[in-house]
Write an enzyme that holds these catalytic residues in place. Structure first.
Site: not given
Length: 432
Positions: A260-262, A266, A311, A382
């Site tokens: 889940c990079a966007a 990271k 996904d 987060c």
């Protein structure tokens, strides 16, 4: 009568956040960059007024209800925002005189309302000033929710997890201004040298105690317009967020998956730690967000990241056992970043938050299957809510203890105990 430009700009930014659901940081940054006529003093005033008003939105709505004969749903959106900004100035900007607060709010009310609006706003603000003596401690609040501008369900969730005393301490901490946090791009410059460069450019910069890559600034207005940013010497990222890549422990030539990079904070950090050697697959379901990763990679001088529209909640058999390390920084309620994204306090609903844990767990199970034997899996969020954090890891370990071991105690950072955003990180190792 001439309207104060800084106050009107703050009003417009807040309207965009309230009504268009814009992210506060992006709406504020765009406005400050676009309006070239604003002075540094104006920018500082606007920043404080916008973030302060957002943090106390529900608090101010409660106070307004005590002094207004008109119900909130009968008032225009503009009028409510003008009143909220007036209350922030009354309670937290001692340097602004009473008459100036009222006069400026009345002038804005005339432009964004009518004569009746002007009289109404003037009356409400003057009554609040007389009754409270400009001290918010003189207001009696029925609960922590009203006192700290939280949705009722949110306050209950915090109290259920941590108790009233810790919750109040955490909320008190979240009301303080967010720090500007940068990550030194070690492909181009060391943290120490970057601090020196920033100081020569007039910034008050110092080392983060949370991350060995982090730098904090006292003020960082329009930092993206800075030469060092454009040349890729740093990435704007929260201190606690940097820890996810550090805990992952990437090495040069690793094959790594960021599920889940966007927007890429990271992924780019992992690439920097790897010395830009190896392979990183950075995934998201939105092409426009993948483009952000590509743009950041180019600016930072990173060439090992491949973006993929994928996904994370759907298992991809082609990826099974393929990666040395997998990062699952999953979607979450965001209740750890209320200091930097205060609009979450009133935008996030209980209904949507209740749906998040199952999505997170689905992603975690998929991520686990992508890790090669002996490889590393990091789960992070987060938020500080237990149902999105430690309860997920406990459930996973109870169902997968034959295949995974927990590497050390999971880490939860809190705003009040670590002086940073709330964050959760757990490291898991797949058995050989």
């Amino acid at each position: 009568m001439k309207i104060d430009g800084a106050r009107e700009q703050a009003l417009k930014i807040l309207y965009k956040i309230y009504e268009d659901k814009a992210y506060s940081n992006k709406a504020l940054s765009s406005a400050l960059i676009e309006n070239k006529e604003l002075t540094d003093v104006d920018k500082g005033f606007i920043t404080e007024l916008v973030y302060g008003t957002l943090k106390y939105t529900l608090t101010f709505d409660y106070i307004i209800s005590l002094y207004s004969s008109v119900k909130k749903n009968k008032l225009s959106k503009w009028t409510m925002i003008i009143l909220r900004t007036g209350l922030y100035q009354i309670f937290f900007m001692d340097r602004v005189p009473d008459f100036a607060i009222c006069n400026e709010c009345v002038k804005l009310s005339g432009k964004y309302g009518h004569e009746g609006t002007k009289r109404f706003v003037n009356g409400v603000l003057r009554n609040i000033i007389r009754s409270t003596k400009r001290n918010i401690d003189n207001v009696e609040f029925p609960s922590l929710a009203e006192k700290y501008g939280l949705s009722q369900w949110m306050a209950k969730a915090f109290i259920d997890d941590f108790g009233s005393e810790f919750t109040e301490d955490m909320m008190r901490s979240s009301m303080s201004p967010a720090k500007v946090s940068l990550r030194a791009n070690t492909l181009k410059i060391s943290r120490e040298n970057l601090i020196g460069v920033l100081k020569r450019e007039g910034f008050s910069a110092y080392k983060s105690d949370i991350s060995e890559y982090g730098i904090l600034l006292e003020k960082g207005l329009a930092i993206t317009e800075n030469r060092t940013f454009k040349e890729g010497f740093f990435y704007i990222q929260g201190e606690s967020s940097m820890l996810a890549a550090e805990v992952l422990g990437p090495r040069a030539d690793d094959n790594i998956l960021d599920l889940c990079a966007a927007p890429g904070g990271k992924s780019t950090h992992i690439a920097e730690i790897m010395g830009n050697k190896g392979n990183i697959e950075a995934c998201d379901i939105y092409d426009n967000k993948l483009k952000l990763i590509e743009e950041s990679s180019k600016r930072l001088g990173i060439s090992i990241i491949t973006t993929v529209n994928r996904d994370a909640s759907i298992f991809d058999t082609k990826l099974s056992g393929k990666f040395d390390r997998v990062l699952a920084d999953v979607p979450c309620s965001g209740l750890g970043i209320l200091k930097s994204r205060p609009e979450i306090k009133f935008n996030r609903t209980k209904e949507e938050t209740d749906l998040i844990p199952e999505l997170q767990y689905k992603i975690l199970l998929n991520a686990a299957k992508y890790v090669r034997p002996g490889g590393t899996l990091v789960y992070s969020t987060c938020t500080v809510l237990k149902k999105e954090n430690i309860f997920q890891i406990e459930r996973f370990m109870s169902e997968n203890k034959e295949d995974f071991i927990l590497d050390g105690e999971p880490m939860t950072l809190f705003p009040n105990t670590h002086n940073t955003d709330g964050f959760f990180i757990a490291k898991l190792i797949r058995r050989n």
